[in-house]
Design a protein around this motif. Structure first.
Motif, PDB file in Angstrom:
ATOM      1  N   GLN A 205     -97.064-131.180   7.450  1.00 51.01           N
ATOM      2  CA  GLN A 205     -96.593-129.802   7.579  1.00 51.01           C
ATOM      3  C   GLN A 205     -95.366-129.762   8.499  1.00 51.01           C
ATOM      4  O   GLN A 205     -95.002-130.759   9.121  1.00 51.01           O
ATOM      5  N   LEU A 206     -94.720-128.612   8.585  1.00 50.69           N
ATOM      6  CA  LEU A 206     -93.590-128.468   9.500  1.00 50.69           C
ATOM      7  C   LEU A 206     -94.085-128.552  10.940  1.00 50.69           C
ATOM      8  O   LEU A 206     -95.104-127.946  11.287  1.00 50.69           O
ATOM      9  N   GLY A 209     -91.509-124.166  14.784  1.00 49.63           N
ATOM     10  CA  GLY A 209     -91.667-122.774  14.375  1.00 49.63           C
ATOM     11  C   GLY A 209     -90.345-122.089  14.086  1.00 49.63           C
ATOM     12  O   GLY A 209     -89.265-122.653  14.301  1.00 49.63           O
ATOM     13  N   LYS A 210     -90.429-120.855  13.607  1.00 47.44           N
ATOM     14  CA  LYS A 210     -89.230-120.093  13.272  1.00 47.44           C
ATOM     15  C   LYS A 210     -88.326-119.888  14.487  1.00 47.44           C
ATOM     16  O   LYS A 210     -87.099-119.914  14.371  1.00 47.44           O
ATOM     17  N   VAL A 374     -87.543-130.051   0.934  1.00 47.84           N
ATOM     18  CA  VAL A 374     -87.317-129.408   2.234  1.00 47.84           C
ATOM     19  C   VAL A 374     -85.927-129.753   2.765  1.00 47.84           C
ATOM     20  O   VAL A 374     -85.204-128.885   3.270  1.00 47.84           O
ATOM     21  N   VAL A 396     -83.608-118.332   8.108  1.00 45.91           N
ATOM     22  CA  VAL A 396     -84.799-118.990   8.651  1.00 45.91           C
ATOM     23  C   VAL A 396     -86.039-118.573   7.872  1.00 45.91           C
ATOM     24  O   VAL A 396     -86.881-119.409   7.513  1.00 45.91           O
ATOM     25  N   ASP A 397     -86.170-117.277   7.591  1.00 46.37           N
ATOM     26  CA  ASP A 397     -87.322-116.797   6.816  1.00 46.37           C
ATOM     27  C   ASP A 397     -87.365-117.452   5.437  1.00 46.37           C
ATOM     28  O   ASP A 397     -88.435-117.881   4.976  1.00 46.37           O
ATOM     29  N   PHE A 400     -88.398-121.257   5.721  1.00 49.25           N
ATOM     30  CA  PHE A 400     -89.836-121.470   5.960  1.00 49.25           C
ATOM     31  C   PHE A 400     -90.659-121.150   4.707  1.00 49.25           C
ATOM     32  O   PHE A 400     -91.632-121.833   4.402  1.00 49.25           O
ATOM     33  N   SER A 401     -90.240-120.125   3.975  1.00 48.22           N
ATOM     34  CA  SER A 401     -90.951-119.798   2.739  1.00 48.22           C
ATOM     35  C   SER A 401     -90.860-120.939   1.733  1.00 48.22           C
ATOM     36  O   SER A 401     -91.869-121.372   1.165  1.00 48.22           O
ATOM     37  N   ALA A 403     -89.968-124.128   2.334  1.00 49.59           N
ATOM     38  CA  ALA A 403     -90.522-125.380   2.868  1.00 49.59           C
ATOM     39  C   ALA A 403     -92.044-125.395   2.793  1.00 49.59           C
ATOM     40  O   ALA A 403     -92.656-126.399   2.404  1.00 49.59           O
ATOM     41  N   GLU A 404     -92.659-124.298   3.166  1.00 48.78           N
ATOM     42  CA  GLU A 404     -94.117-124.242   3.138  1.00 48.78           C
ATOM     43  C   GLU A 404     -94.650-124.351   1.712  1.00 48.78           C
ATOM     44  O   GLU A 404     -95.695-124.959   1.473  1.00 48.78           O
ATOM     45  N   SER A 409     -98.319-125.654   1.863  1.00 50.44           N
ATOM     46  CA  SER A 409     -98.953-124.971   3.002  1.00 50.44           C
ATOM     47  C   SER A 409     -99.685-123.710   2.544  1.00 50.44           C
ATOM     48  O   SER A 409     -99.241-123.045   1.617  1.00 50.44           O
TER      49      SER A 409
END
Length: 409
Positions: A205-206, A209-210, A374, A396-397, A400-401, A403-404, A409
């Protein structure tokens, strides 16, 4: 069209049996024309010593290579042997695309002895040998020697991010700029490692954090706005040439073997030099050795010939002399000892020796299935941010969307 036709032949690895009882295997890689010429010379040596095996070469640029490979693998017609990278090892290994070469080692067709710096283990995943390293690299700052002499800065082991920021300010005062590394996953991974984190966790997982990425990207975007970093528009205009080799930038973070490419593009001997990453505490760089690999296709009809070819490519001294450090410091002792580096190659050897002696090399960050997706998302979304198409927070949002989703995730 010719490349496409070559990539579509032969179900089950694409290796056709040629006239006279010869076996044909396909060998694919990514890289520029210089690498292609080196590899073709190496293939000629192999075919001379193994007259019963024909090797059919295929090569493209990095992104095109992996797009094509994904199509080939899903259709059951991937190359018999191909250049691979850590970011794709887990992905294609878990999908049963990669040949476990362990049995070929047991049969004596592939020798895994004589590798440098523990690299013989680099291609092992969950007890399976999915790749054999051809070279090793570590990250660096590649900089314009004349420009840094002009500002009175000589970057070296133990320098800090404050030192680097001051250097960039001095470059700006002289009318120069640097390249922002904001979209480079491996650079950000090293920043995180200096802070006790890393890009990916052990469970895939990453590892940040954001808030971490937001702070990083805002800092880098501010550098574009105030003129310290070259605008993304300029990078787009000169691509695929690098900003550093084109003269628009005076420093760029990249794998150390890129100095060979940058020097060739600039057509000026001794223009660039290598420096280790700046640190937070003057000690921990977070650096590790990464490698390019040769992997076999699980459905190849010629696993023995694939293994013999890989063995030749990583052990033969003459191949080492031909390839040099184009794909990093040569992985085996036979090739390392046979090649006498000069110019940029010599700088890479000296740089990696300094880094290893400094004791800063650590184990590599895990590369889970989805790493390639990613990595591409980070670069693409940062470029949108750098162009002003979206804000840092929006970027960033989105990252993360995506990448997860890629990591499950």
């Amino acid at each position: 069209m010719a490349l496409l036709a070559a990539g579509c032949g032969g179900v089950g690895g694409g290796g056709d049996d040629g006239a006279g009882g010869k076996v044909t295997i396909r060998y694919a890689w990514w890289g520029d024309a210089t690498r292609a010429e080196m590899i073709k010379k190496s293939i000629a040596l192999f075919e001379k010593e193994h007259p019963g095996i024909n090797v059919k070469p295929e090569f493209q640029e990095y992104e095109d290579f992996w797009k094509k490979f994904a199509t080939q693998a899903s259709g059951g017609g991937a190359p018999d042997v191909f250049q691979n990278a850590a970011a794709f090892m887990r992905k294609y290994g878990d999908r049963k695309t990669l040949l476990d070469l362990s049995s070929q080692v047991d049969k004596g067709n592939l020798d895994m002895k004589g590798f440098r710096a523990g690299l013989e283990k680099a291609g092992e995943v969950d007890g399976k040998l999915w790749g054999v390293p051809v070279g090793a690299n570590t990250f660096s700052l590649i900089y314009d020697v004349e420009a840094f002499e002009r500002i009175g800065v000589e970057p070296g082991m133990g320098w800090t991010w404050d030192d680097y920021e001051k250097a960039v300010d001095k470059l700006k005062a002289e009318g120069f700029q640097a390249t922002t590394p904001a979209g480079v996953m491996y650079h950000y991974d090293l920043l995180l490692r200096q802070q006790g984190k890393q890009f990916f966790t052990e469970d895939g997982q990453l590892g940040f954090g954001k808030a971490d990425l937001t702070a990083h990207w805002k800092e880098q975007y501010a550098g574009i706005e105030d003129g310290r970093f070259v605008p993304q528009k300029k990078a787009d205009q000169i691509a695929p040439k690098a900003l550093l080799s084109a003269g628009f930038s005076k420093s760029e973070y990249q794998w150390d073997n890129f100095i060979v490419r940058f020097s060739a593009e600039a057509e000026e001997e001794g223009k660039f030099a290598l420096a280790p990453l700046p640190t937070t505490d003057g000690k921990k760089t977070g650096q590790y050795l990464s490698s390019l690999f040769l992997s076999g296709y699980a459905k190849t009809r010629h696993p023995e010939e694939v293994a013999k070819f890989i063995d030749f490519m990583v052990h033969d001294p003459e191949v080492g002399k031909i390839m040099g450090y184009n794909r990093g410091i040569l992985a085996t002792e036979e090739q390392y000892d046979a090649f006498e580096p000069t110019g940029p190659d010599k700088m890479i050897a000296e740089y990696e020796e300094k880094v290893e002696k400094a004791g800063v090399i650590e184990p590599m960050t895990p590369q889970p299935d989805g790493t390639d997706v990613v990595e591409a998302a980070l670069l693409r979304i940062w470029q949108d941010v750098a162009h002003g198409k979206k804000s840092v927070d929006e970027g960033v949002d989105q990252f993360f969307s995506e990448a997860e989703q890629a990591l499950g995730s």
